[in-house]
Design a protein around this motif. Structure first.
Motif, short mmCIF file in Angstrom:
data_model
loop_
_atom_site.label_atom_id
_atom_site.label_comp_id
_atom_site.label_asym_id
_atom_site.label_seq_id
_atom_site.Cartn_x
_atom_site.Cartn_y
_atom_site.Cartn_z
N LEU A 341 0.63 -1.52 -0.28
CA LEU A 341 0.25 0.35 -0.08
C LEU A 341 0.75 1.30 0.17
O LEU A 341 0.63 2.24 -0.42
CB LEU A 341 -0.62 0.38 0.72
N GLU A 345 1.55 4.29 -3.22
CA GLU A 345 1.02 5.84 -3.01
C GLU A 345 1.93 6.42 -2.75
O GLU A 345 2.19 7.63 -3.05
CB GLU A 345 0.86 5.56 -1.44
N SER A 363 -14.65 -5.64 -7.41
CA SER A 363 -13.19 -5.34 -7.00
C SER A 363 -12.38 -5.08 -7.54
O SER A 363 -12.13 -6.29 -7.66
CB SER A 363 -13.97 -5.97 -5.06
N PRO A 366 -8.17 0.63 -6.15
CA PRO A 366 -8.19 1.90 -7.60
C PRO A 366 -7.39 2.20 -8.52
O PRO A 366 -6.68 2.07 -8.00
CB PRO A 366 -7.95 2.73 -6.32
N TRP A 426 -4.07 -8.81 -0.97
CA TRP A 426 -4.75 -7.33 -0.97
C TRP A 426 -5.99 -7.34 -0.42
O TRP A 426 -5.95 -5.97 0.75
CB TRP A 426 -4.68 -7.32 -2.24
N ARG A 427 -6.66 -7.82 -0.24
CA ARG A 427 -8.38 -7.74 0.56
C ARG A 427 -8.09 -8.13 1.47
O ARG A 427 -8.52 -7.09 2.44
CB ARG A 427 -9.34 -8.86 -0.78
N TYR A 431 -7.05 -3.50 2.93
CA TYR A 431 -6.51 -2.47 1.85
C TYR A 431 -8.06 -1.79 0.82
O TYR A 431 -9.01 -3.11 0.42
CB TYR A 431 -4.99 -2.71 1.21
N PRO A 432 -7.40 -0.80 0.35
CA PRO A 432 -9.10 -0.24 -0.03
C PRO A 432 -8.64 -0.78 -1.64
O PRO A 432 -8.27 -1.25 -1.70
CB PRO A 432 -8.54 1.33 -0.78
N LYS A 434 -12.34 -1.46 -4.36
CA LYS A 434 -13.26 -0.20 -5.73
C LYS A 434 -14.21 -1.11 -6.40
O LYS A 434 -13.12 -1.53 -7.29
CB LYS A 434 -12.84 1.03 -5.36
#
Length: 446
Positions: A341, A345, A363, A366, A426-427, A431-432, A434
């Motif tokens: 993550l 970023e 899903s 992002p 990741w899930r 973590y985010p 969408k």
């Protein structure tokens, strides 16, 4: 010889002794059960008829549609049987990866509902499961459909127990080794259970595809959980083959034995030899072994060309995900889930999600884009459409296929990384994620 109905030609296929000059085994007589002699061209002809023959009258009188999840041979056989009996048929699948197979079904007039986007990369989070999809359809309109359910229907096993296994025994007697590819697993289970009754000491070997690999009609390590008929304890050993080995085995069958089997049959032959070569060294008396030639080579030309272009006098791509060295695979650039993550970023990489479209729509990370793994492989072959100074992170369900693509991209000079553990990790890390916003078109889907 006169026949009155095409179904009379199903079964009673020949069994061929493979010459020792071909298989090189000194103490084993090897036989191939030639199932492509069935009228519609494959071993699946038996179960297609076996699953519906007792209920044909009811299906027709009540105007039901036969429905199945099949990407090829079972659908083909069911469609023909449905046509000649005045019945409609529908297949729901996400596995038709070979154009010739789809075109054959189209010629037959098959109603194909192809669920979008499941790629070759195994995805334990993919919601687009065709069997579940069919079960929902049937539950909503139970009087409309007759679900043959080849993956869980014990008539699949029973058909091979009553016919294929019996035929093998009647033709060659006691069998010491049976080696069968595992798809729905009905053929191997039925044959094994019959032959074991005649020889309790029968050695039973299942043949599956390597982890993450694709061989038509053969499940890989990741997919065996999907098969309801599969009985793990039935097998003394499970061995793996890869797609190139399957094609090499197919080549030997065709060129040295005159057996026009396809990649599935080649995988069966190669796996059989892989297992028996060591066994043969320890034997002091003659033994008998059998494998099944499932179908013919013609429907798989594009699959074969992709993996062995040299057959077709096409320039061979030296750099593909199928010929990476162990060293190259061991030195893949990866991002651990613990740092992923923050790394994303800070570095703002181009994130490419290799999963199927439906899973991506449900899903995803992002700002990621979706290029399914089969299309991405074509892009690499043609020349990747972005600069090699762009930082890239590849994502697949569990990190296996993305590792291979990153190894190849690294070889070509790209700055690429694979997400360890894939989208599942990741899930699970919270973590985010969408869903795809189709109105805003924030992500691209290819």
């Amino acid at each position: 010889m006169l026949y009155n109905n095409i179904t009379e030609l199903i079964g009673n296929t020949p069994i061929l002794r493979i010459s020792p000059e071909v298989h090189k085994l000194k103490n084993i007589e090897l036989y191939a059960k030639l199932e492509f002699y069935n009228p519609f061209g494959s071993v699946k002809d038996r179960i297609a008829y076996g699953m519906i023959k007792e209920d044909l009258k009811d299906i027709k009188e009540n105007g039901k549609t036969i429905i199945e999840s099949s990407s090829g041979n079972t659908a083909k056989a069911l469609q023909i049987l449905a046509h000649i009996n005045g019945i409609t048929f529908k297949t729901v699948t996400n596995r038709i990866k070979i154009p010739e197979v789809k075109n054959i079904l189209r010629i037959l007039g098959t109603d194909i509902e192809e669920l979008p986007g499941l790629s070759e990369c195994p995805d334990p989070t993919d919601p687009n499961d065709p069997i579940r999809f069919i079960e929902n359809m049937v539950s909503q309109e139970p009087h409309k459909y007759y679900h043959t359910a080849q993956y869980s229907n014990m008539k699949n096993r029973d058909t091979h127990y009553k016919t294929t296994g019996r035929e093998i025994y009647e033709d060659i007697g006691t069998v010491d080794y049976f080696l069968g590819t595992l798809g729905t697993t009905g053929s191997s289970r039925g044959i094994i259970e019959y032959l074991t009754e005649k020889n309790p000491h029968l050695v039973k070997v299942g043949i599956i595809a390597d982890k993450g690999d694709t061989i038509p009609g053969i499940r890989n390590v990741d997919e065996m959980h999907e098969v309801g008929i599969y009985e793990k304890t039935l097998y003394d050993d499970i061995i793996t083959v890869n797609s190139l080995e399957a094609i090499n085995g197919m080549e030997t069958l065709i060129r040295q034995s005159g057996v026009l089997g396809g990649p599935t049959s080649g995988g069966a032959f190669w796996g059989t030899l892989k297992y028996l070569e060591e066994v043969d060294k320890s034997l002091s008396e003659k033994k008998t072994a059998v494998f099944v030639v499932c179908d013919r080579v013609e429907p798989y030309i594009s699959y074969i060309q992709k993996r062995r272009p040299d057959f077709f006098e096409v320039e061979t791509h030296k750099d593909t995900i199928r010929n990476l060295s162990n060293e190259e695979l061991a030195n893949v650039n990866t991002i651990s889930i613990g740092e992923a993550l923050e790394w994303v970023e800070e570095n703002n990489p181009l994130i490419i999600d290799l999963r199927g479209n439906m899973a991506f729509r449900t899903s995803h990370i992002p700002n990621s884009i979706n290029i399914t793994d089969n299309y991405f492989e074509e892009l690499i072959d043609a020349g990747i459409p972005f600069s090699n100074n762009i930082l890239v992170m590849l994502v697949c369900p569990v990190g296996e296929k993305s590792n291979k693509f990153v190894a190849l991209m690294k070889k070509k000079g790209f700055d690429a990384y694979s997400l360890e553990g894939g989208i599942v990790s990741w899930r699970d890390a919270g973590y985010p994620m969408k869903p795809l916003n189709l109105k805003k078109k924030e992500q691209a889907v290819i």
